[in-house]
Motif scaffolding. Structure first.
Motif, PDB file in Angstrom:
ATOM      1  N   TRP A  31      -4.151   5.083   0.705  1.00 38.18           N
ATOM      2  CA  TRP A  31      -4.544   6.121   1.562  1.00 38.18           C
ATOM      3  C   TRP A  31      -4.584   7.461   0.475  1.00 38.18           C
ATOM      4  O   TRP A  31      -3.871   8.211   0.635  1.00 38.18           O
ATOM      5  CB  TRP A  31      -3.853   6.295   2.949  1.00 38.18           C
ATOM      6  CG  TRP A  31      -4.310   7.401   3.849  1.00 38.18           C
ATOM      7  CD1 TRP A  31      -3.627   8.564   3.961  1.00 38.18           C
ATOM      8  CD2 TRP A  31      -5.539   7.543   4.487  1.00 38.18           C
ATOM      9  NE1 TRP A  31      -4.229   9.430   4.847  1.00 38.18           N
ATOM     10  CE2 TRP A  31      -5.501   8.952   5.395  1.00 38.18           C
ATOM     11  CE3 TRP A  31      -6.815   6.813   4.406  1.00 38.18           C
ATOM     12  CZ2 TRP A  31      -6.616   9.151   6.090  1.00 38.18           C
ATOM     13  CZ3 TRP A  31      -7.760   7.382   5.266  1.00 38.18           C
ATOM     14  CH2 TRP A  31      -7.796   8.459   5.919  1.00 38.18           C
ATOM     15  N   LEU A  48      -9.326  -2.406   8.773  1.00 38.47           N
ATOM     16  CA  LEU A  48      -9.255  -1.037   9.003  1.00 38.47           C
ATOM     17  C   LEU A  48     -10.218  -0.359  10.088  1.00 38.47           C
ATOM     18  O   LEU A  48      -9.757   0.532  10.855  1.00 38.47           O
ATOM     19  CB  LEU A  48      -9.335  -0.473   7.495  1.00 38.47           C
ATOM     20  CG  LEU A  48      -8.078  -0.520   6.549  1.00 38.47           C
ATOM     21  CD1 LEU A  48      -8.806  -0.179   5.123  1.00 38.47           C
ATOM     22  CD2 LEU A  48      -6.936  -0.035   6.797  1.00 38.47           C
ATOM     23  N   LEU A  94      -3.767  -1.185  -2.106  1.00 38.79           N
ATOM     24  CA  LEU A  94      -4.189  -0.416  -1.407  1.00 38.79           C
ATOM     25  C   LEU A  94      -3.853   0.906  -1.116  1.00 38.79           C
ATOM     26  O   LEU A  94      -2.463   1.130  -0.957  1.00 38.79           O
ATOM     27  CB  LEU A  94      -4.436  -0.900   0.104  1.00 38.79           C
ATOM     28  CG  LEU A  94      -5.255  -0.425   1.349  1.00 38.79           C
ATOM     29  CD1 LEU A  94      -6.796  -0.092   1.110  1.00 38.79           C
ATOM     30  CD2 LEU A  94      -4.601  -1.016   2.598  1.00 38.79           C
ATOM     31  N   ALA A 102       0.610   5.909   0.017  1.00 38.56           N
ATOM     32  CA  ALA A 102      -0.370   7.033   0.649  1.00 38.56           C
ATOM     33  C   ALA A 102      -0.031   8.275  -0.040  1.00 38.56           C
ATOM     34  O   ALA A 102       1.408   8.450  -0.474  1.00 38.56           O
ATOM     35  CB  ALA A 102      -0.071   7.358   2.260  1.00 38.56           C
ATOM     36  N   GLN A 155      -9.678   8.758   2.326  1.00 40.56           N
ATOM     37  CA  GLN A 155     -10.126   7.623   2.332  1.00 40.56           C
ATOM     38  C   GLN A 155      -9.302   6.614   1.925  1.00 40.56           C
ATOM     39  O   GLN A 155      -8.341   6.650   1.164  1.00 40.56           O
ATOM     40  CB  GLN A 155     -11.554   7.385   1.534  1.00 40.56           C
ATOM     41  CG  GLN A 155     -11.141   6.922  -0.001  1.00 40.56           C
ATOM     42  CD  GLN A 155     -10.788   7.814  -0.754  1.00 40.56           C
ATOM     43  OE1 GLN A 155     -10.111   7.407  -1.818  1.00 40.56           O
ATOM     44  NE2 GLN A 155     -10.875   9.198  -0.424  1.00 40.56           N
ATOM     45  N   TRP A 156      -9.478   5.071   2.592  1.00 38.55           N
ATOM     46  CA  TRP A 156      -8.835   4.055   1.928  1.00 38.55           C
ATOM     47  C   TRP A 156      -9.439   3.464   0.885  1.00 38.55           C
ATOM     48  O   TRP A 156     -10.549   3.070   0.849  1.00 38.55           O
ATOM     49  CB  TRP A 156      -8.546   2.941   3.141  1.00 38.55           C
ATOM     50  CG  TRP A 156      -7.785   3.140   4.216  1.00 38.55           C
ATOM     51  CD1 TRP A 156      -8.302   3.642   5.433  1.00 38.55           C
ATOM     52  CD2 TRP A 156      -6.360   3.086   4.415  1.00 38.55           C
ATOM     53  NE1 TRP A 156      -7.037   3.805   6.296  1.00 38.55           N
ATOM     54  CE2 TRP A 156      -6.097   3.625   5.690  1.00 38.55           C
ATOM     55  CE3 TRP A 156      -5.620   2.793   3.468  1.00 38.55           C
ATOM     56  CZ2 TRP A 156      -4.625   3.554   6.050  1.00 38.55           C
ATOM     57  CZ3 TRP A 156      -4.003   2.805   3.769  1.00 38.55           C
ATOM     58  CH2 TRP A 156      -3.702   3.251   5.184  1.00 38.55           C
ATOM     59  N   PHE A 159       0.914  -1.212  -0.096  1.00 37.59           N
ATOM     60  CA  PHE A 159      -0.036  -0.027  -0.116  1.00 37.59           C
ATOM     61  C   PHE A 159       0.844   1.071   0.039  1.00 37.59           C
ATOM     62  O   PHE A 159       2.047   1.156   0.238  1.00 37.59           O
ATOM     63  CB  PHE A 159      -1.050  -0.011   1.132  1.00 37.59           C
ATOM     64  CG  PHE A 159      -0.443   0.323   2.445  1.00 37.59           C
ATOM     65  CD1 PHE A 159      -0.388   1.605   2.963  1.00 37.59           C
ATOM     66  CD2 PHE A 159       0.249  -0.788   3.292  1.00 37.59           C
ATOM     67  CE1 PHE A 159       0.097   1.922   4.369  1.00 37.59           C
ATOM     68  CE2 PHE A 159       1.050  -0.525   4.581  1.00 37.59           C
ATOM     69  CZ  PHE A 159       0.607   0.831   5.102  1.00 37.59           C
TER      70      PHE A 159
END
Length: 289
Positions: free
Chosen positions: A81, A250, A79, A29, A227-228, A27
Motif C-alpha cells: 500500500w 481488493l 504487495l 504499507a 494505491q495497491w 505485504f
C-alpha cells in the motif's frame, strides 16, 4: 519407462504445488501514521486476503517510506500500500510491477496546509496571499517520500511563491508522518504543516485534534495518490491468475470495518498510467531523475 517418467513428472508437479501452497504472500504499507494504528488495520486486511486468496498472508511493518520501497524491490514483500510517489518509485525498480487498485478518494486526493492558531491570519483560498504571514515562520512536511505530506504541497508552494520552501520559511522540517505533523503543529512546535486530508479528517472525527489550537488554512487542487501495487512475478510464485485474484479481492473489499480503517469508501481499479502526473511532478522538483 514411460509410466515411470509420468510418475516422476506427476511427483514433480505435486511437489511444486506443495511448495506454492506453502508460500506466504507478504505485504507492507508506507508508515504514514503511528505504527500501532497500522498494525491494527493491516492485520485485519491480512486475515481478509488470506481468506480470499486461499494462501497464508502476512503483513510486515516498516519504519520508513524508503524501507517499504526496498522491501518491495528485494521481493521481501509482493504487495504494498504505497502513496503516489512511493508507488512510482517502487514500480520503476521492479519490472512489470503494477498498480492494481486505489481508494475511491485516491483518484482525487488532496493535501491540507494547517497552521497553529497563534499565527494570526485570515483564511484565503489563494495560497499566495499568505506570503507576508509565512515569511520568517516555520513549516513541517510529513515524510520526505510522502506524496500528500511533501511532494504535492512542495509543488504547490513553489508554484504559488516561486521559491523553494527553505527560501520561503525560516525553518523547514519533516515530522515523519501525518499524525505527527498534526500534533506538532497543534503544539506550536511548527507554525505550519502539510498533511493528508484523509488523516486530518479522521483525526478530527475521532476527537484527536484540538481545533482551537490548529486549523486548516488551505486545500490543494486534487491529484492521484495511494494505491495497491503488486510485483509482476507473483503468478510464477503463487500460480497463474494469482495477480487477478489479488485485484479482485481488493476491489471486492466491502466490509465497512476494514474500509473505515483506511479510511476509504471502497477500492476502484488503478493503472500505472494513472500516476504519470505524480512522476512528472517529482521530476519537476528534483525528487526523481
Amino acid at each position: 519407462m514411460k509410466l515411470f517418467q509420468r510418475l516422476v513428472a506427476s511427483a514433480a508437479l505435486l511437489a511444486a504445488a506443495a511448495v506454492a501452497q506453502a508460500e506466504t504472500f507478504v505485504f507492507t504499507a508506507i508508515p504514514d501514521q503511528d505504527e500501532s494504528r497500522l498494525n491494527e488495520r493491516f492485520g485485519k486486511v491480512a486475515d481478509y486476503l488470506s481468506e480470499q486468496l486461499d494462501v497464508e498472508v502476512k503483513y510486515i511493518p516498516v519504519k520508513s517510506y524508503a524501507a517499504a520501497i526496498t522491501a518491495f524491490r528485494n521481493n521481501q514483500v509482493q504487495l504494498a500500500w504505497f502513496g503516489g510517489l512511493s508507488g512510482v518509485q517502487a514500480r520503476r525498480l521492479v519490472p512489470d510491477s503494477e498498480a492494481l487498485a486505489q481508494g475511491v478518494e485516491d483518484e482525487q486526493f488532496k493535501s491540507y496546509i494547517i497552521a497553529n492558531r497563534k499565527v494570526a491570519l485570515t483564511i484565503n483560498e489563494d495560497l499566495a496571499s499568505y506570503a507576508d504571514v509565512m515569511k520568517g515562520k516555520t513549516f513541517t512536511f510529513g515524510s520526505k517520500g510522502s506524496t500528500s505530506g511533501r511532494l504535492m504541497p512542495e509543488y504547490f508552494l513553489r508554484e504559488a511563491f516561486n521559491k523553494a520552501p527553505d527560501e520561503l520559511f525560516d525553518r523547514v522540517g519533516f515530522s515523519g508522518d501525518h499524525s505527527r505533523t498534526v500534533t506538532q503543529v497543534e503544539s506550536g512546535a511548527w507554525d505550519f504543516g502539510a498533511v493528508n486530508f484523509s488523516v486530518w479528517d479522521d483525526m478530527v472525527a475521532q476527537g484527536q485534534v484540538n481545533t482551537d489550537k490548529v486549523q486548516v488554512i488551505w486545500t490543494s487542487p486534487t491529484y492521484p495518490d495511494y494505491q495497491w501495487t503488486i510485483r509482476g512475478d507473483v503468478d510464477g510464485k503463487f500460480g497463474n491468475g494469482f495477480k487477478d485474484k489479488v485485484r479482485s479481492a481488493l476491489l471486492n473489499m466491502k466490509d465497512k470495518d476494514l474500509l473505515k480503517s483506511f479510511p476509504r469508501e471502497g477500492f476502484i481499479p488503478a493503472t500505472n498510467a494513472d500516476y504519470a502526473p505524480i512522476e512528472t511532478t517529482a521530476k519537476a522538483i528534483g525528487l526523481l531523475d
